[in-house]
Design an enzyme around this catalytic site. Structure first.
Site: not given
Length: 325
Positions: A134-137, A139
């Site tokens: 995932g994107c947040f994951a 970063a």
């Protein structure tokens, strides 16, 4: 040349994936599947691709392709794979959250590897099935995995991160309308965001069973793309020791870099980079992490994983300049 198929072709991640693959010297796009847009030109939906492709969306699939990208909404990848069969040599990269956790990683005798190249390069190179993070994951994990690798997470971790409007997808909702988003800022899913599962999973893999919490507050920003994450936790060493740990950990990675200067989003938007900055204040270590949510947080990382799977240069198709000004 390898042949690629894309499922769910009308969304933001698919649009970026098409753009990247059109300029990838080792790939040709065989089909882009979208039942709602079948027969329409791809450039009519992804209007940045006018002049780049004359292909149209299709409602049929070719099972004899080399790589399949699933850009479907969360929960739909398994259903699609149950209804469509592909050749045994076809590699699959899923951009949803369906196969990211260990308990969900095996589907129809296909075992999906978690596609974070900074820690799973060899596994990615030796598998046919990738669960793209995932994107947040992405970063957040890149901000903390050097600490986890050295078993230095000894207290709770606090994360405050803001994402652009494209993180919500193309479907309209109250919080994606321009009149709501413009000149506005808000949090959502405080402390219960769906990406926490994969973050904890990675920490446990690197450090062993972790009893400390990751307190994550996600925010909506009034910009289109990018994630800016600030992460802090107690750290006994000096700032220089922390920088040395991060520099050493990422010295051979293709897209993650340590910056001596404080970060801002324009450094990473339109790139597959993750930039990290380290700052120590009293007993708190502050790690700032920035990515483009549609590239390193989604389609760019998917292409990076494909490159590793097929033995291409890891940076092929991803040597992009940031939209700095």
């Amino acid at each position: 040349m390898i042949k690629a198929g894309i499922i769910g072709g009308a969304g933001y991640t698919a649009g970026e994936l098409i753009r990247l693959l059109l300029h990838h010297k080792e790939v040709t796009i065989d089909f882009v599947y979208s039942t709602s847009n079948a027969g329409n030109k791809i450039s009519a939906i992804h209007q940045d691709l006018v002049g780049a492709t004359e292909q149209s969306f299709t409602s049929t699939v070719n099972p004899n392709i080399d790589v399949l990208f699933l850009c479907l909404g969360h929960g739909n990848s398994g259903k699609f794979l149950s209804e469509h069969q592909f050749y045994n040599h076809t590699k699959i990269i899923d951009l949803s959250n369906e196969f990211r956790l260990t308990d969900d990683a095996v589907f129809q005798r296909k075992e999906f590897v978690y596609g974070l190249p900074e820690i799973n390069t060899k596994q990615i190179q030796n598998t046919s099935y990738i669960a793209n993070p995932g994107c947040f994951a992405t970063a957040i994990q890149l901000a903390i995995i050097p600490l986890a690798k050295h078993k230095l997470i000894k207290n709770d971790i606090h994360v405050n991160a803001v994402t652009g409007a494209t993180g919500a997808g193309t479907s309209l909702s109250k919080t994606t309308h321009f009149t709501w988003r413009d000149n506005n800022f808000s949090y959502y899913k405080p402390f219960v965001h769906q990406h926490l599962g994969e973050i904890h999973q990675t920490i446990n893999k690197l450090q062993g069973k972790n009893e400390h919490n990751v307190h994550f507050l996600p925010n909506r920003g009034n910009f289109s793309r990018g994630i800016f994450a600030t992460v802090y936790t107690e750290f006994e060493g000096t700032e220089k020791e922390a920088k040395d740990i991060y520099t050493s950990f990422y010295k051979n990675t293709a897209f993650t870099f340590i910056s001596d200067q404080p970060l801002h989003l324009k450094q990473v938007v339109n790139t597959n980079k993750c930039l990290i900055h380290i700052h120590k204040h009293e007993n708190q270590l502050l790690i700032t992490s920035c990515i483009d949510n549609l590239l390193k947080g989604a389609s760019g990382q998917a292409v990076q994983n494909m490159n590793l799977q097929f033995g291409f240069e890891e940076t092929e198709g991803l040597q992009l300049k940031a939209n700095y000004f």
